[in-house]
Design an enzyme around this catalytic site. Structure first.
Site, short mmCIF file in Angstrom:
data_model
loop_
_atom_site.label_atom_id
_atom_site.label_comp_id
_atom_site.label_asym_id
_atom_site.label_seq_id
_atom_site.Cartn_x
_atom_site.Cartn_y
_atom_site.Cartn_z
N CYS A 2 1.03 -1.15 -0.01
CA CYS A 2 -0.09 0.04 -0.09
C CYS A 2 0.74 1.29 0.02
CB CYS A 2 -1.01 0.14 1.18
SG CYS A 2 -1.99 -1.41 1.38
N ASN B 179 -0.71 1.91 5.77
CA ASN B 179 0.26 0.90 5.10
C ASN B 179 0.83 -0.05 6.35
OD1 ASN B 179 3.50 1.25 3.41
ND2 ASN B 179 2.16 -0.43 3.50
N CYS C 75 11.88 -2.16 6.99
CA CYS C 75 11.78 -3.52 6.05
C CYS C 75 12.72 -3.35 4.72
CB CYS C 75 10.32 -3.23 5.54
SG CYS C 75 10.00 -4.40 4.12
N ASP D 2 19.05 -10.64 -10.45
CA ASP D 2 17.84 -10.23 -10.18
C ASP D 2 18.00 -9.96 -8.74
OD1 ASP D 2 15.24 -9.22 -10.47
OD2 ASP D 2 14.30 -11.35 -10.98
N ASP D 3 16.83 -9.24 -8.41
CA ASP D 3 17.04 -8.77 -6.83
C ASP D 3 16.30 -9.96 -5.93
OD1 ASP D 3 13.97 -8.54 -8.09
OD2 ASP D 3 13.85 -8.04 -5.91
N CYS E 222 14.53 -5.08 9.32
CA CYS E 222 13.85 -6.25 9.52
C CYS E 222 14.12 -7.15 8.39
CB CYS E 222 12.30 -5.99 9.48
SG CYS E 222 11.34 -7.61 9.45
P1 AMP Z 1 9.39 -15.58 -9.00
O1 AMP Z 1 9.22 -15.75 -10.55
O2 AMP Z 1 8.14 -16.08 -8.32
O3 AMP Z 1 10.66 -16.18 -8.43
O4 AMP Z 1 9.26 -13.98 -8.72
C1 AMP Z 1 10.62 -13.35 -8.72
C2 AMP Z 1 10.30 -11.78 -9.43
O5 AMP Z 1 9.40 -11.26 -8.61
C3 AMP Z 1 11.67 -11.03 -9.11
O6 AMP Z 1 11.91 -10.51 -10.19
C4 AMP Z 1 11.31 -10.20 -8.17
O7 AMP Z 1 11.69 -8.69 -8.54
C5 AMP Z 1 9.87 -9.98 -7.99
N1 AMP Z 1 9.39 -10.03 -6.53
C6 AMP Z 1 10.13 -10.22 -5.44
N2 AMP Z 1 9.29 -10.00 -4.26
C7 AMP Z 1 8.14 -9.70 -4.48
C8 AMP Z 1 6.88 -9.44 -4.08
N3 AMP Z 1 6.65 -9.52 -2.64
N4 AMP Z 1 5.80 -8.87 -4.92
C9 AMP Z 1 5.96 -9.00 -6.32
N5 AMP Z 1 7.05 -9.25 -6.91
C10 AMP Z 1 8.08 -9.65 -6.12
#
Ligand code: AMP
Length: 498
Positions: free
Chosen positions: A32, A132, A267, A376-377, A465
Protein backbone atom coordinates in the site's frame (compact mmCIF):
# COMPACT_ATOMS: atom_id res chain seq x y z
CA UNK A 1 -1.77 -22.39 -21.96
CA UNK A 2 -0.41 -21.84 -25.44
CA UNK A 3 3.12 -22.70 -26.40
CA UNK A 4 5.45 -19.83 -27.26
CA UNK A 5 4.93 -20.46 -30.96
CA UNK A 6 1.11 -20.52 -30.86
CA UNK A 7 -0.37 -17.44 -32.55
CA UNK A 8 -2.54 -15.14 -30.45
CA UNK A 9 -5.57 -15.58 -32.71
CA UNK A 10 -5.70 -19.22 -31.63
CA UNK A 11 -5.84 -18.45 -27.89
CA UNK A 12 -8.87 -19.57 -25.90
CA UNK A 13 -11.17 -16.88 -24.41
CA UNK A 14 -9.66 -17.57 -20.96
CA UNK A 15 -6.13 -17.09 -22.31
CA UNK A 16 -7.12 -13.90 -24.10
CA UNK A 17 -8.62 -12.49 -20.91
CA UNK A 18 -5.41 -13.29 -19.07
CA UNK A 19 -3.34 -11.61 -21.74
CA UNK A 20 -5.57 -8.53 -21.83
CA UNK A 21 -5.40 -8.18 -18.07
CA UNK A 22 -1.64 -8.53 -18.20
CA UNK A 23 -1.38 -5.77 -20.80
CA UNK A 24 -3.75 -3.45 -18.97
CA UNK A 25 -1.96 -3.83 -15.69
CA UNK A 26 1.52 -2.67 -16.59
CA UNK A 27 2.40 -1.79 -13.05
CA UNK A 28 3.94 -3.28 -10.03
CA UNK A 29 1.71 -5.21 -7.73
CA UNK A 30 2.43 -5.03 -4.05
CA UNK A 31 1.25 -3.56 -0.75
CA UNK A 32 0.00 0.00 0.00
CA UNK A 33 0.84 3.63 -0.41
CA UNK A 34 -0.51 6.59 1.58
CA UNK A 35 -0.55 10.28 0.82
CA UNK A 36 -1.98 13.33 2.61
CA UNK A 37 -2.22 17.10 2.14
CA UNK A 38 -2.96 19.73 4.77
CA UNK A 39 -3.79 23.30 3.83
CA UNK A 40 -3.71 23.55 0.03
CA UNK A 41 -6.47 24.77 -2.27
CA UNK A 42 -5.69 21.93 -4.69
CA UNK A 43 -5.56 19.26 -1.98
CA UNK A 44 -7.43 16.54 -3.87
CA UNK A 45 -5.59 17.21 -7.17
CA UNK A 46 -2.23 17.01 -5.39
CA UNK A 47 -3.34 13.79 -3.70
CA UNK A 48 -4.33 12.37 -7.08
CA UNK A 49 -0.83 13.12 -8.43
CA UNK A 50 0.76 11.74 -5.28
CA UNK A 51 -1.14 8.48 -5.62
CA UNK A 52 -0.20 8.35 -9.30
CA UNK A 53 3.48 8.37 -8.28
CA UNK A 54 2.80 5.72 -5.61
CA UNK A 55 0.87 3.41 -7.93
CA UNK A 56 3.65 0.79 -7.83
CA UNK A 57 2.74 0.23 -4.15
CA UNK A 58 -0.74 -1.09 -4.94
CA UNK A 59 -2.93 -1.48 -8.00
CA UNK A 60 -6.00 -3.16 -6.69
CA UNK A 61 -7.99 -0.23 -5.35
CA UNK A 62 -7.49 3.45 -4.67
CA UNK A 63 -9.29 6.25 -2.90
CA UNK A 64 -9.19 9.91 -1.92
CA UNK A 65 -11.07 11.59 0.94
CA UNK A 66 -11.13 15.38 1.22
CA UNK A 67 -12.22 17.57 4.11
CA UNK A 68 -13.87 20.95 3.73
CA UNK A 69 -13.43 21.65 7.43
CA UNK A 70 -16.76 20.09 8.43
CA UNK A 71 -17.44 16.98 6.45
CA UNK A 72 -15.47 14.37 4.53
CA UNK A 73 -16.09 13.65 0.85
CA UNK A 74 -14.86 10.26 -0.36
CA UNK A 75 -14.31 8.47 -3.62
CA UNK A 76 -12.94 4.92 -3.69
CA UNK A 77 -12.84 2.38 -6.48
CA UNK A 78 -11.27 -0.87 -7.60
CA UNK A 79 -8.54 -0.27 -10.17
CA UNK A 80 -5.80 2.18 -11.00
CA UNK A 81 -5.56 5.85 -10.03
CA UNK A 82 -5.54 7.14 -13.63
CA UNK A 83 -8.64 5.09 -14.50
CA UNK A 84 -10.50 6.10 -11.34
CA UNK A 85 -10.14 9.86 -10.95
CA UNK A 86 -11.14 12.35 -13.64
CA UNK A 87 -11.63 16.11 -13.42
CA UNK A 88 -15.28 15.76 -12.50
CA UNK A 89 -14.62 13.51 -9.50
CA UNK A 90 -11.69 15.60 -8.30
CA UNK A 91 -13.83 18.76 -8.51
CA UNK A 92 -16.31 17.10 -6.15
CA UNK A 93 -13.55 16.33 -3.63
CA UNK A 94 -13.55 19.85 -2.26
CA UNK A 95 -11.55 21.15 0.67
CA UNK A 96 -8.05 22.19 1.68
CA UNK A 97 -7.16 18.83 3.24
CA UNK A 98 -7.10 15.33 1.77
CA UNK A 99 -5.78 11.80 2.29
CA UNK A 100 -5.36 9.10 -0.34
CA UNK A 101 -4.48 5.44 -0.54
CA UNK A 102 -3.46 2.83 -3.12
CA UNK A 103 -3.93 -0.74 -2.03
CA UNK A 104 -2.83 -4.23 -2.77
CA UNK A 105 -4.41 -6.58 -0.26
CA UNK A 106 -1.99 -8.14 2.19
CA UNK A 107 -4.71 -8.75 4.80
CA UNK A 108 -8.37 -8.85 3.89
CA UNK A 109 -9.80 -9.78 0.52
CA UNK A 110 -9.69 -7.93 -2.76
CA UNK A 111 -12.97 -5.99 -2.89
CA UNK A 112 -14.32 -2.48 -2.78
CA UNK A 113 -15.35 -2.53 0.83
CA UNK A 114 -11.71 -3.08 1.79
CA UNK A 115 -10.59 -0.07 -0.25
CA UNK A 116 -9.13 2.83 1.73
CA UNK A 117 -9.17 5.49 3.13
CA UNK A 118 -11.68 4.01 5.58
CA UNK A 119 -14.13 6.65 6.83
CA UNK A 120 -16.33 6.92 9.91
CA UNK A 121 -18.40 9.52 11.69
CA UNK A 122 -17.54 9.61 15.36
CA UNK A 123 -18.89 11.79 18.15
CA UNK A 124 -15.68 13.79 17.68
CA UNK A 125 -16.37 14.41 13.98
CA UNK A 126 -15.47 12.58 10.76
CA UNK A 127 -12.25 10.57 10.48
CA UNK A 128 -10.65 8.89 7.46
CA UNK A 129 -7.67 6.56 7.75
CA UNK A 130 -5.11 5.46 5.14
CA UNK A 131 -2.87 2.66 6.44
CA UNK A 132 0.22 0.93 5.06
CA UNK A 133 1.49 -2.18 6.87
CA UNK A 134 0.04 -5.21 8.61
CA UNK A 135 -1.21 -5.25 12.20
CA UNK A 136 -0.21 -8.58 13.68
CA UNK A 137 -2.76 -8.50 16.54
CA UNK A 138 -5.74 -7.15 14.55
CA UNK A 139 -7.45 -10.57 14.59
CA UNK A 140 -7.39 -10.77 18.40
CA UNK A 141 -8.61 -7.19 18.85
CA UNK A 142 -11.33 -7.74 16.29
CA UNK A 143 -12.63 -10.85 18.08
CA UNK A 144 -12.63 -8.96 21.34
CA UNK A 145 -14.55 -6.01 19.87
CA UNK A 146 -17.00 -8.27 18.03
CA UNK A 147 -17.61 -10.05 21.32
CA UNK A 148 -18.70 -6.69 22.70
CA UNK A 149 -21.06 -6.02 19.81
CA UNK A 150 -18.89 -4.18 17.27
CA UNK A 151 -19.87 -4.66 13.64
CA UNK A 152 -17.10 -4.59 11.08
CA UNK A 153 -17.79 -3.47 7.53
CA UNK A 154 -14.65 -4.90 5.94
CA UNK A 155 -12.15 -7.71 6.37
CA UNK A 156 -9.23 -5.29 6.41
CA UNK A 157 -6.98 -5.23 9.49
CA UNK A 158 -6.95 -1.41 9.30
CA UNK A 159 -10.58 -1.17 10.39
CA UNK A 160 -9.72 -2.10 13.98
CA UNK A 161 -7.93 1.24 14.24
CA UNK A 162 -11.18 3.09 13.56
CA UNK A 163 -13.08 1.01 16.11
CA UNK A 164 -10.44 1.58 18.78
CA UNK A 165 -10.42 5.29 18.04
CA UNK A 166 -14.22 5.57 18.15
CA UNK A 167 -14.32 3.78 21.51
CA UNK A 168 -11.53 5.77 23.14
CA UNK A 169 -12.60 7.84 26.16
CA UNK A 170 -10.18 10.64 25.29
CA UNK A 171 -11.65 13.99 24.25
CA UNK A 172 -9.28 15.16 21.52
CA UNK A 173 -8.95 13.30 18.28
CA UNK A 174 -5.16 13.05 18.46
CA UNK A 175 -5.40 11.50 21.92
CA UNK A 176 -7.96 9.01 20.65
CA UNK A 177 -5.65 8.22 17.76
CA UNK A 178 -2.75 7.66 20.16
CA UNK A 179 -5.00 5.43 22.25
CA UNK A 180 -5.79 3.35 19.17
CA UNK A 181 -2.25 2.95 17.89
CA UNK A 182 -0.99 2.09 21.37
CA UNK A 183 -3.15 -1.05 21.28
CA UNK A 184 -2.08 -2.41 17.90
CA UNK A 185 1.13 -4.28 17.15
CA UNK A 186 3.00 -4.74 13.93
CA UNK A 187 3.61 -2.42 11.03
CA UNK A 188 1.86 0.85 10.40
CA UNK A 189 2.53 4.04 8.54
CA UNK A 190 -0.71 6.02 8.74
CA UNK A 191 -2.16 9.25 7.41
CA UNK A 192 -5.46 10.19 9.06
CA UNK A 193 -7.77 13.09 8.32
CA UNK A 194 -10.07 14.64 10.92
CA UNK A 195 -12.34 17.61 10.18
CA UNK A 196 -9.46 20.09 10.49
CA UNK A 197 -6.23 18.14 11.06
CA UNK A 198 -3.94 15.71 9.26
CA UNK A 199 -2.41 13.19 11.65
CA UNK A 200 0.44 10.86 10.64
CA UNK A 201 2.31 8.13 12.50
CA UNK A 202 4.83 5.33 12.14
CA UNK A 203 4.98 2.26 14.38
CA UNK A 204 7.82 2.12 16.92
CA UNK A 205 9.84 -0.28 14.74
CA UNK A 206 9.49 1.92 11.66
CA UNK A 207 8.80 -1.01 9.31
CA UNK A 208 7.28 1.07 6.50
CA UNK A 209 8.46 4.44 5.20
CA UNK A 210 6.66 7.79 5.63
CA UNK A 211 7.97 11.21 4.68
CA UNK A 212 6.97 14.80 5.36
CA UNK A 213 7.07 17.38 2.58
CA UNK A 214 6.06 21.01 2.01
CA UNK A 215 4.56 22.82 -0.94
CA UNK A 216 3.26 26.40 -1.10
CA UNK A 217 3.07 26.49 2.70
CA UNK A 218 1.02 23.26 2.83
CA UNK A 219 2.18 20.07 4.56
CA UNK A 220 2.40 16.82 2.62
CA UNK A 221 2.68 13.25 3.96
CA UNK A 222 3.79 10.51 1.57
CA UNK A 223 4.91 6.87 1.66
CA UNK A 224 7.76 7.71 -0.71
CA UNK A 225 9.62 10.83 -1.75
CA UNK A 226 9.08 10.16 -5.48
CA UNK A 227 5.52 11.49 -4.96
CA UNK A 228 6.89 14.68 -3.37
CA UNK A 229 9.11 15.16 -6.43
CA UNK A 230 6.16 14.82 -8.78
CA UNK A 231 4.13 17.59 -7.13
CA UNK A 232 7.16 19.85 -6.67
CA UNK A 233 7.19 19.57 -2.87
CA UNK A 234 10.36 19.72 -0.79
CA UNK A 235 11.28 16.71 1.35
CA UNK A 236 11.55 18.08 4.89
CA UNK A 237 12.24 14.87 6.81
CA UNK A 238 10.84 11.41 7.57
CA UNK A 239 8.33 10.67 10.32
CA UNK A 240 10.43 8.94 13.00
CA UNK A 241 9.59 5.44 14.26
CA UNK A 242 7.06 5.83 17.08
CA UNK A 243 6.39 9.48 16.23
CA UNK A 244 2.93 11.02 15.81
CA UNK A 245 2.63 14.19 13.74
CA UNK A 246 -0.39 16.46 14.17
CA UNK A 247 -0.84 19.17 11.54
CA UNK A 248 -3.57 21.67 12.35
CA UNK A 249 -4.13 25.27 11.24
CA UNK A 250 -0.88 25.23 9.26
CA UNK A 251 1.27 24.14 12.24
CA UNK A 252 3.04 20.83 12.76
CA UNK A 253 3.31 19.34 16.24
CA UNK A 254 5.38 16.24 16.98
CA UNK A 255 4.42 13.85 19.79
CA UNK A 256 6.33 10.73 20.79
CA UNK A 257 3.85 8.70 22.76
CA UNK A 258 5.02 5.21 21.80
CA UNK A 259 7.83 3.67 23.75
CA UNK A 260 11.18 3.77 21.95
CA UNK A 261 12.49 0.74 23.78
CA UNK A 262 11.60 -1.02 20.54
CA UNK A 263 14.50 -1.20 18.09
CA UNK A 264 14.12 0.17 14.61
CA UNK A 265 13.41 -2.50 11.97
CA UNK A 266 13.05 -0.84 8.62
CA UNK A 267 11.83 -3.34 6.00
CA UNK A 268 14.84 -4.09 3.84
CA UNK A 269 12.62 -5.41 1.02
CA UNK A 270 11.52 -1.79 0.49
CA UNK A 271 15.11 -0.97 -0.45
CA UNK A 272 15.78 -4.22 -2.33
CA UNK A 273 12.67 -4.33 -4.44
CA UNK A 274 9.48 -2.44 -3.55
CA UNK A 275 10.17 1.26 -3.50
CA UNK A 276 10.77 3.27 -6.62
CA UNK A 277 14.50 3.71 -7.28
CA UNK A 278 14.13 7.50 -7.38
CA UNK A 279 12.80 7.59 -3.81
CA UNK A 280 14.88 8.36 -0.73
CA UNK A 281 13.90 5.99 2.07
CA UNK A 282 15.14 6.52 5.63
CA UNK A 283 17.64 9.02 4.30
CA UNK A 284 19.07 6.83 1.55
CA UNK A 285 18.50 6.76 -2.18
CA UNK A 286 17.00 3.44 -3.25
CA UNK A 287 18.83 3.30 -6.59
CA UNK A 288 22.23 3.90 -4.96
CA UNK A 289 21.46 1.26 -2.33
CA UNK A 290 20.55 -1.34 -4.95
CA UNK A 291 23.78 -0.61 -6.84
CA UNK A 292 25.72 -1.08 -3.62
CA UNK A 293 24.06 -4.47 -3.06
CA UNK A 294 25.20 -5.39 -6.59
CA UNK A 295 28.78 -4.44 -5.71
CA UNK A 296 28.73 -6.56 -2.55
CA UNK A 297 27.23 -9.44 -4.55
CA UNK A 298 30.07 -9.17 -7.09
CA UNK A 299 32.62 -9.43 -4.27
CA UNK A 300 30.84 -12.41 -2.74
CA UNK A 301 30.22 -14.33 -5.98
CA UNK A 302 32.85 -13.54 -8.57
CA UNK A 303 32.82 -15.37 -11.92
CA UNK A 304 34.35 -14.78 -15.36
CA UNK A 305 31.86 -13.67 -18.02
CA UNK A 306 31.43 -11.53 -21.16
CA UNK A 307 28.52 -9.43 -19.88
CA UNK A 308 26.32 -8.62 -16.90
CA UNK A 309 22.62 -8.74 -17.79
CA UNK A 310 19.78 -7.49 -15.56
CA UNK A 311 16.36 -9.11 -15.24
CA UNK A 312 14.38 -6.03 -16.24
CA UNK A 313 13.48 -3.91 -14.36
CA UNK A 314 13.93 -5.38 -10.90
CA UNK A 315 17.60 -6.30 -11.43
CA UNK A 316 18.73 -3.08 -13.20
CA UNK A 317 20.54 -1.21 -10.43
CA UNK A 318 22.10 -4.30 -8.81
CA UNK A 319 23.38 -5.47 -12.23
CA UNK A 320 25.00 -2.06 -12.80
CA UNK A 321 26.67 -2.23 -9.40
CA UNK A 322 27.84 -5.79 -10.09
CA UNK A 323 29.22 -4.81 -13.52
CA UNK A 324 31.09 -1.80 -12.13
CA UNK A 325 32.64 -3.80 -9.31
CA UNK A 326 33.57 -6.78 -11.50
CA UNK A 327 34.76 -4.65 -14.44
CA UNK A 328 32.53 -6.62 -16.83
CA UNK A 329 30.36 -4.78 -19.41
CA UNK A 330 26.69 -4.25 -18.54
CA UNK A 331 24.32 -5.18 -21.33
CA UNK A 332 20.62 -5.76 -21.78
CA UNK A 333 20.22 -9.02 -23.62
CA UNK A 334 16.55 -9.10 -22.71
CA UNK A 335 13.72 -6.87 -23.81
CA UNK A 336 10.79 -6.29 -21.50
CA UNK A 337 7.23 -5.66 -22.59
CA UNK A 338 6.24 -2.68 -20.45
CA UNK A 339 2.54 -3.43 -20.55
CA UNK A 340 2.73 -6.52 -18.36
CA UNK A 341 2.47 -6.39 -14.58
CA UNK A 342 4.46 -8.32 -11.95
CA UNK A 343 4.15 -11.98 -12.70
CA UNK A 344 4.18 -14.01 -9.54
CA UNK A 345 0.98 -12.62 -8.02
CA UNK A 346 -1.15 -14.30 -10.67
CA UNK A 347 -3.41 -16.94 -9.15
CA UNK A 348 -2.23 -20.02 -10.99
CA UNK A 349 1.19 -21.28 -11.95
CA UNK A 350 0.10 -21.71 -15.58
CA UNK A 351 -0.81 -18.04 -15.89
CA UNK A 352 2.43 -17.01 -14.17
CA UNK A 353 4.50 -19.11 -16.60
CA UNK A 354 2.75 -17.61 -19.57
CA UNK A 355 3.11 -14.05 -18.32
CA UNK A 356 6.86 -14.39 -17.88
CA UNK A 357 7.05 -15.26 -21.57
CA UNK A 358 4.84 -12.35 -22.56
CA UNK A 359 6.93 -10.04 -20.40
CA UNK A 360 10.51 -10.86 -21.45
CA UNK A 361 12.16 -11.81 -24.71
CA UNK A 362 15.83 -12.52 -25.45
CA UNK A 363 17.62 -10.80 -28.32
CA UNK A 364 18.51 -13.63 -30.65
CA UNK A 365 21.82 -13.59 -32.52
CA UNK A 366 23.39 -11.20 -30.01
CA UNK A 367 23.87 -13.90 -27.38
CA UNK A 368 25.42 -16.65 -29.48
CA UNK A 369 28.31 -18.26 -27.53
CA UNK A 370 28.33 -15.57 -24.81
CA UNK A 371 28.97 -16.14 -21.09
CA UNK A 372 26.65 -14.04 -19.00
CA UNK A 373 25.95 -13.07 -15.41
CA UNK A 374 22.20 -12.68 -14.99
CA UNK A 375 21.23 -10.46 -12.03
CA UNK A 376 17.85 -10.16 -10.30
CA UNK A 377 16.83 -8.81 -6.91
CA UNK A 378 15.14 -11.96 -5.59
CA UNK A 379 13.80 -15.42 -6.38
CA UNK A 380 10.36 -16.12 -4.94
CA UNK A 381 8.80 -19.15 -6.63
CA UNK A 382 11.45 -19.40 -9.32
CA UNK A 383 8.96 -18.89 -12.15
CA UNK A 384 10.74 -15.91 -13.70
CA UNK A 385 14.24 -17.36 -13.77
CA UNK A 386 13.28 -20.82 -15.09
CA UNK A 387 11.75 -19.10 -18.10
CA UNK A 388 14.43 -16.48 -18.60
CA UNK A 389 17.37 -18.84 -18.30
CA UNK A 390 15.63 -21.19 -20.78
CA UNK A 391 15.03 -18.27 -23.13
CA UNK A 392 18.64 -17.10 -22.97
CA UNK A 393 19.92 -20.61 -23.64
CA UNK A 394 17.55 -21.00 -26.59
CA UNK A 395 18.96 -17.71 -27.89
CA UNK A 396 22.49 -19.20 -27.86
CA UNK A 397 24.02 -18.17 -24.49
CA UNK A 398 26.93 -20.48 -23.62
CA UNK A 399 27.10 -19.94 -19.85
CA UNK A 400 24.52 -18.40 -17.55
CA UNK A 401 25.57 -17.50 -13.99
CA UNK A 402 22.63 -16.27 -11.92
CA UNK A 403 23.31 -13.75 -9.14
CA UNK A 404 20.67 -12.52 -6.69
CA UNK A 405 21.07 -9.24 -4.78
CA UNK A 406 19.27 -10.54 -1.67
CA UNK A 407 19.58 -13.73 0.41
CA UNK A 408 17.31 -16.76 -0.24
CA UNK A 409 13.67 -15.83 0.57
CA UNK A 410 12.79 -18.52 3.11
CA UNK A 411 9.78 -17.05 4.90
CA UNK A 412 6.71 -14.89 4.38
CA UNK A 413 6.35 -11.26 5.43
CA UNK A 414 4.00 -10.57 8.35
CA UNK A 415 4.31 -6.82 8.18
CA UNK A 416 2.70 -5.82 4.92
CA UNK A 417 4.47 -7.32 1.92
CA UNK A 418 2.62 -9.96 -0.03
CA UNK A 419 5.27 -12.69 -0.11
CA UNK A 420 3.58 -16.08 -0.60
CA UNK A 421 3.37 -18.87 2.00
CA UNK A 422 6.53 -20.72 2.95
CA UNK A 423 5.55 -23.81 0.97
CA UNK A 424 5.51 -21.77 -2.24
CA UNK A 425 8.94 -20.23 -1.69
CA UNK A 426 11.49 -22.15 -3.72
CA UNK A 427 14.29 -21.37 -1.24
CA UNK A 428 12.23 -22.83 1.61
CA UNK A 429 11.57 -26.09 -0.20
CA UNK A 430 14.89 -26.48 -2.09
CA UNK A 431 18.61 -26.20 -1.44
CA UNK A 432 20.61 -23.66 -3.46
CA UNK A 433 22.06 -26.45 -5.59
CA UNK A 434 18.55 -27.79 -6.27
CA UNK A 435 17.38 -24.30 -7.25
CA UNK A 436 20.37 -23.90 -9.59
CA UNK A 437 19.47 -27.18 -11.19
CA UNK A 438 15.78 -26.28 -11.47
CA UNK A 439 16.36 -22.93 -13.13
CA UNK A 440 19.00 -24.48 -15.42
CA UNK A 441 21.84 -22.07 -14.53
CA UNK A 442 25.56 -22.92 -14.62
CA UNK A 443 25.99 -21.36 -11.20
CA UNK A 444 23.81 -19.56 -8.66
CA UNK A 445 24.96 -17.07 -6.02
CA UNK A 446 22.78 -15.23 -3.51
CA UNK A 447 23.87 -12.26 -1.41
CA UNK A 448 24.61 -13.54 2.10
CA UNK A 449 22.51 -12.48 5.11
CA UNK A 450 25.74 -11.14 6.58
CA UNK A 451 26.45 -9.12 3.41
CA UNK A 452 22.93 -7.71 3.54
CA UNK A 453 23.20 -6.80 7.22
CA UNK A 454 26.65 -5.26 6.89
CA UNK A 455 25.52 -3.13 3.95
CA UNK A 456 22.48 -1.96 5.93
CA UNK A 457 24.64 -1.11 8.94
CA UNK A 458 27.13 0.79 6.77
CA UNK A 459 24.74 2.56 4.39
CA UNK A 460 21.44 2.94 6.26
CA UNK A 461 22.94 3.13 9.75
CA UNK A 462 19.80 1.70 11.37
CA UNK A 463 18.18 -1.60 12.29
CA UNK A 464 16.35 -3.53 9.60
CA UNK A 465 13.73 -6.25 9.37
CA UNK A 466 15.05 -9.13 7.27
CA UNK A 467 12.58 -11.76 8.60
CA UNK A 468 11.82 -13.16 5.13
CA UNK A 469 15.54 -13.99 4.71
CA UNK A 470 16.52 -14.91 8.26
CA UNK A 471 13.32 -16.06 10.02
CA UNK A 472 14.15 -13.38 12.61
CA UNK A 473 10.77 -11.71 13.02
CA UNK A 474 10.95 -8.69 15.33
CA UNK A 475 7.27 -8.71 16.37
CA UNK A 476 5.65 -12.05 17.31
CA UNK A 477 2.79 -13.10 15.08
CA UNK A 478 -0.76 -13.46 16.34
CA UNK A 479 -1.78 -16.93 15.09
CA UNK A 480 -5.26 -15.66 14.20
CA UNK A 481 -3.68 -13.19 11.86
CA UNK A 482 -2.01 -15.84 9.77
CA UNK A 483 -5.30 -17.67 9.24
CA UNK A 484 -7.12 -16.99 6.01
CA UNK A 485 -9.30 -13.90 6.51
CA UNK A 486 -12.40 -15.86 5.60
CA UNK A 487 -12.30 -17.58 8.98
CA UNK A 488 -13.03 -14.19 10.49
CA UNK A 489 -16.09 -13.92 8.30
CA UNK A 490 -17.70 -17.25 8.92
CA UNK A 491 -21.26 -16.05 8.43
CA UNK A 492 -20.80 -13.72 5.48
CA UNK A 493 -20.11 -14.99 2.02
CA UNK A 494 -17.35 -12.87 0.52
CA UNK A 495 -18.78 -12.15 -2.89
CA UNK A 496 -19.03 -8.69 -4.35
CA UNK A 497 -19.58 -7.61 -7.88
CA UNK A 498 -18.00 -4.15 -8.11
P1 AMP B 1 9.40 -15.56 -8.99
O1 AMP B 1 9.23 -15.58 -10.47
O2 AMP B 1 8.19 -16.07 -8.27
O3 AMP B 1 10.67 -16.20 -8.51
O4 AMP B 1 9.47 -14.02 -8.57
C1 AMP B 1 10.68 -13.31 -8.73
C2 AMP B 1 10.41 -11.93 -9.21
O5 AMP B 1 9.39 -11.31 -8.41
C3 AMP B 1 11.66 -11.10 -9.08
O6 AMP B 1 11.97 -10.60 -10.36
C4 AMP B 1 11.32 -10.00 -8.10
O7 AMP B 1 11.73 -8.76 -8.62
C5 AMP B 1 9.84 -10.04 -7.94
N1 AMP B 1 9.42 -9.95 -6.52
C6 AMP B 1 10.11 -10.19 -5.40
N2 AMP B 1 9.36 -10.04 -4.29
C7 AMP B 1 8.15 -9.66 -4.72
C8 AMP B 1 6.91 -9.36 -4.07
N3 AMP B 1 6.77 -9.46 -2.75
N4 AMP B 1 5.86 -8.97 -4.85
C9 AMP B 1 5.97 -8.93 -6.19
N5 AMP B 1 7.11 -9.25 -6.86
C10 AMP B 1 8.18 -9.61 -6.15
Amino acid sequence: MPSASRPFDRLSPEELTTLNRAHRADRFHDHCGVFGVHGHEDASHLTYLGLYALQHRGQESCGIVSSNGKEHIAHRAMGLVADTFGTEILERLKGRHAVGHVRYSTAGGSMLRNAQPICANTDGGPVSIAHNGNLVNAGVIRRELEGRGAIFGSSSDSEVLLHLLARSRERHMEDRFIDAISRVKGAFSIAMLTDDALIAARDPHGFRPLSIGRKDGAYIISSETCALDLIGATHERDVDPGEVIVIRRGRLRSIRPLSREADEHFCIMEQIYFARPDSHLVGHNVYAYRKELGRVLAREHEVAADMVVPVLDSGNAAALGYAEEAGIPYDTALIRNHYVSRSFIEPTQKIRDFKVRVKHNAIRGFLEGKRMILVDDSIIRGTTLVKIVGMLRAAGAREIHVRISSPPTIGPCHYGIDTPNKEELIAYTHTIEEIRDKIGADSLGYLSVEGLRNTAAKELKRGICDGCFSNDYPVPIDPLQSMPQLTLFRAVKEVETE
